[in-house]
Design a protein around this motif. Structure first.
Motif, PDB file in Angstrom:
ATOM      1  N   ALA A  84      23.488  29.557  99.552  1.00 23.03           N
ATOM      2  CA  ALA A  84      23.806  29.271 100.955  1.00 23.03           C
ATOM      3  C   ALA A  84      22.832  28.225 101.495  1.00 23.03           C
ATOM      4  O   ALA A  84      21.719  28.068 100.974  1.00 23.03           O
ATOM      5  CB  ALA A  84      23.714  30.547 101.793  1.00 23.03           C
ATOM      6  N   ASP A  85      23.287  27.513 102.511  1.00 26.16           N
ATOM      7  CA  ASP A  85      22.368  26.595 103.192  1.00 26.16           C
ATOM      8  C   ASP A  85      22.691  26.550 104.675  1.00 26.16           C
ATOM      9  O   ASP A  85      23.767  26.965 105.103  1.00 26.16           O
ATOM     10  CB  ASP A  85      22.427  25.181 102.574  1.00 26.16           C
ATOM     11  CG  ASP A  85      23.727  24.449 102.855  1.00 26.16           C
ATOM     12  OD1 ASP A  85      24.055  24.229 104.034  1.00 26.16           O
ATOM     13  OD2 ASP A  85      24.432  24.090 101.891  1.00 26.16           O
ATOM     14  N   TYR A  96      14.655  32.293  98.830  1.00 24.47           N
ATOM     15  CA  TYR A  96      14.602  31.060  99.612  1.00 24.47           C
ATOM     16  C   TYR A  96      13.946  29.938  98.807  1.00 24.47           C
ATOM     17  O   TYR A  96      12.800  30.067  98.368  1.00 24.47           O
ATOM     18  CB  TYR A  96      13.838  31.304 100.920  1.00 24.47           C
ATOM     19  CG  TYR A  96      13.594  30.047 101.737  1.00 24.47           C
ATOM     20  CD1 TYR A  96      14.628  29.156 102.006  1.00 24.47           C
ATOM     21  CD2 TYR A  96      12.327  29.747 102.227  1.00 24.47           C
ATOM     22  CE1 TYR A  96      14.408  28.002 102.738  1.00 24.47           C
ATOM     23  CE2 TYR A  96      12.102  28.592 102.963  1.00 24.47           C
ATOM     24  CZ  TYR A  96      13.158  27.724 103.220  1.00 24.47           C
ATOM     25  OH  TYR A  96      12.937  26.579 103.939  1.00 24.47           O
ATOM     26  N   CYS A  97      14.679  28.849  98.630  1.00 24.11           N
ATOM     27  CA  CYS A  97      14.154  27.689  97.898  1.00 24.11           C
ATOM     28  C   CYS A  97      14.046  26.532  98.886  1.00 24.11           C
ATOM     29  O   CYS A  97      15.051  25.891  99.213  1.00 24.11           O
ATOM     30  CB  CYS A  97      15.097  27.279  96.767  1.00 24.11           C
ATOM     31  SG  CYS A  97      15.571  28.621  95.676  1.00 24.11           S
ATOM     32  N   PHE A 127      19.222  31.237  97.295  1.00 25.51           N
ATOM     33  CA  PHE A 127      19.788  31.335  95.948  1.00 25.51           C
ATOM     34  C   PHE A 127      19.378  32.672  95.332  1.00 25.51           C
ATOM     35  O   PHE A 127      18.197  32.937  95.125  1.00 25.51           O
ATOM     36  CB  PHE A 127      19.281  30.160  95.092  1.00 25.51           C
ATOM     37  CG  PHE A 127      19.553  30.289  93.613  1.00 25.51           C
ATOM     38  CD1 PHE A 127      20.785  30.736  93.134  1.00 25.51           C
ATOM     39  CD2 PHE A 127      18.587  29.944  92.680  1.00 25.51           C
ATOM     40  CE1 PHE A 127      21.035  30.847  91.769  1.00 25.51           C
ATOM     41  CE2 PHE A 127      18.808  30.047  91.318  1.00 25.51           C
ATOM     42  CZ  PHE A 127      20.041  30.501  90.856  1.00 25.51           C
ATOM     43  N   GLY A 128      20.379  33.499  95.084  1.00 24.75           N
ATOM     44  CA  GLY A 128      20.098  34.788  94.451  1.00 24.75           C
ATOM     45  C   GLY A 128      21.176  35.131  93.443  1.00 24.75           C
ATOM     46  O   GLY A 128      22.281  34.592  93.493  1.00 24.75           O
ATOM     47  N   TYR A 129      20.870  36.010  92.515  1.00 24.03           N
ATOM     48  CA  TYR A 129      21.869  36.428  91.537  1.00 24.03           C
ATOM     49  C   TYR A 129      21.600  37.862  91.090  1.00 24.03           C
ATOM     50  O   TYR A 129      20.469  38.351  91.165  1.00 24.03           O
ATOM     51  CB  TYR A 129      21.873  35.496  90.320  1.00 24.03           C
ATOM     52  CG  TYR A 129      20.578  35.479  89.543  1.00 24.03           C
ATOM     53  CD1 TYR A 129      19.531  34.648  89.937  1.00 24.03           C
ATOM     54  CD2 TYR A 129      20.394  36.288  88.423  1.00 24.03           C
ATOM     55  CE1 TYR A 129      18.339  34.629  89.246  1.00 24.03           C
ATOM     56  CE2 TYR A 129      19.206  36.269  87.718  1.00 24.03           C
ATOM     57  CZ  TYR A 129      18.180  35.444  88.132  1.00 24.03           C
ATOM     58  OH  TYR A 129      17.003  35.436  87.444  1.00 24.03           O
ATOM     59  N   ALA A 173      25.256  24.816  85.066  1.00 21.56           N
ATOM     60  CA  ALA A 173      25.659  23.488  85.553  1.00 21.56           C
ATOM     61  C   ALA A 173      26.395  23.626  86.880  1.00 21.56           C
ATOM     62  O   ALA A 173      26.171  22.840  87.814  1.00 21.56           O
ATOM     63  CB  ALA A 173      26.552  22.796  84.524  1.00 21.56           C
ATOM     64  N   MET A 174      27.267  24.640  86.986  1.00 20.82           N
ATOM     65  CA  MET A 174      28.029  24.841  88.230  1.00 20.82           C
ATOM     66  C   MET A 174      27.096  25.197  89.392  1.00 20.82           C
ATOM     67  O   MET A 174      27.198  24.648  90.488  1.00 20.82           O
ATOM     68  CB  MET A 174      29.062  25.962  88.033  1.00 20.82           C
ATOM     69  CG  MET A 174      30.148  25.615  87.035  1.00 20.82           C
ATOM     70  SD  MET A 174      31.044  27.062  86.443  1.00 20.82           S
ATOM     71  CE  MET A 174      31.980  27.515  87.885  1.00 20.82           C
ATOM     72  N   VAL A 175      26.181  26.120  89.128  1.00 18.43           N
ATOM     73  CA  VAL A 175      25.238  26.541  90.170  1.00 18.43           C
ATOM     74  C   VAL A 175      24.328  25.363  90.542  1.00 18.43           C
ATOM     75  O   VAL A 175      24.045  25.133  91.726  1.00 18.43           O
ATOM     76  CB  VAL A 175      24.407  27.756  89.686  1.00 18.43           C
ATOM     77  CG1 VAL A 175      23.293  28.077  90.674  1.00 18.43           C
ATOM     78  CG2 VAL A 175      25.314  28.961  89.486  1.00 18.43           C
TER      79      VAL A 175
END
Lengths: 184, 192
Positions: free
Chosen positions: B101-102, B28-29, B87-89, B62-64
């Motif tokens: 996601a938002d 979570y950001c 945001f996770g990877y 850049a895309m992310v």
């Protein structure tokens, strides 16, 4: 005037960061410059560039100054972002028609493009004719540099020759306009 | 090692009640700064994995960055409840999955501000990924998803992008379909 973007960071991605960078440039680097001053934007050292940041900086600079040159754009995110700006944003990058660009790229893609060989000149004037048909009568010189770089045929020794061909394009377009007016 | 199903986690994050959201999650950001810091960390981590080319890592970043920052750009002061992005990877071998996601306004509501005639989520997604969007003076906002789409195609990646009840699936082509569920805001899954 040379603007080294790496001085704003290696990762240039967000709109607020771009806005801040442009405000700093406007207050210092770009302050007092004439509209036709040569502005060289150097991308060397930039690892990540995204369209949001670039829209706040590159688009605004190209709108403010007539003679903008982009240097060292080989990084994947830099070239992809500039392509997006060119395609979608309402700036000078968006003014060139796809068919016109293909003709120009075809001309530059030949190893002999600068030799004045009749076949090369034929390709060049095919491009000029296509540009006129598509109403691309005001292509900036930095578009020529971008296209020749994308064609993989540019080196620094060609700088003057590219400018010479850009001038030749401008003169040819003027000649066609005069010819067309004579037909009316 | 892939230890958790990021997609499910993100889907849950966008759909559960506010009170059930794990605000302490490392995915979570809440602010743009936190997102930027985690994006930098992801880039550093991927550069250390020999399976990923340096140039590809920069382009993916850049895309992310564009997708994540879009969430902040379009929802500032307008979040439906929780501000920020998920945001996770996960990286395994030469495979990479990135999920964002938002719980914002979603693409339809955002685009309706400049194109009031848009009928549904599917049409909104199509416009967001394909049409040049202008008229949002003084900024040329809203073209980031075209950048993402072009690079998904050029680099043979795969992207699922969901907003409302519409899902866009992109690789070399783009397919848009309606879903049964409904995402509050946006959910993006980028894979390669």
């Amino acid at each position: 005037m040379l603007i080294e973007l790496k001085k704003f960071g290696e990762v240039l991605i967000s709109r607020p960061a771009g806005r801040e960078a442009y405000l700093a440039m406007r207050a210092h680097t770009l302050r007092g410059l004439e509209k036709d001053e040569l502005i060289e934007i150097d991308f060397s050292g930039v690892k990540v560039l995204a369209p949001s940041w670039a829209d706040e900086v590159i688009t605004k600079i190209t709108e403010k100054f007539k003679n903008v040159k982009l240097l060292n754009t080989e990084n994947s995110s830099v070239s992809a972002t500039l392509e997006t700006l060119r395609k979608y944003f309402e700036s000078k990058y968006g003014n060139i028609n796809k068919e016109t660009e293909e003709k120009l790229k075809y001309f530059f893609a030949q190893d002999t493009w600068h030799t004045e060989h009749p076949s090369d000149l034929e390709r060049f004037y095919q491009f000029v004719a296509e540009a006129y048909r598509n109403d691309d009568t005001n292509i900036a010189s930095d578009e020529f540099f971008r296209v020749i770089k994308e064609a993989g045929k540019y080196n620094d020794n060609f700088e003057d020759t590219v400018r010479e061909y850009h001038l030749r394009y401008e003169n040819a377009i003027e000649a066609i306009k005069v010819f067309d007016r004579g037909k009316l | 090692m892939i230890k958790r199903d990021l997609e499910k986690l993100a889907y849950k994050w966008t759909t559960i009640a506010v009170g059930d959201i794990d605000m302490s999650s490392d995915c979570y950001c809440q602010t743009r700064d936190i997102f930027q810091a985690r994006l930098d960390k992801m880039m550093g981590g991927l550069l250390g994995i020999k399976n990923f080319k340096e140039e590809d890592v920069y382009l993916i970043s850049a895309m992310v960055g564009e997708i994540g920052n879009n969430s902040f750009d379009h929802n500032l002061g307008k979040w439906t409840d929780i501000a920020g992005v998920f945001f996770g990877y996960e990286a395994k071998g030469d495979k990479l999955k990135i999920v964002l996601a938002d719980r914002g306004q979603g693409v339809l509501k955002t685009l309706k501000q400049i194109k009031p005639d848009i009928k549904n989520d599917s049409e909104a997604l199509k416009i967001a990924f394909t049409e040049k969007i202008s008229g949002r003076a003084p900024e040329n906002r809203g073209n980031g998803l075209k950048f993402v789409k072009e690079n998904v195609k050029n680099k043979k990646m795969h992207l699922i992008f969901i907003s409302g009840n519409a899902q866009a699936e992109l690789n070399e082509k783009m397919k848009i379909k309606e879903m049964k569920g409904n995402i509050k805001g946006c959910l993006a899954v980028l894979s390669l």
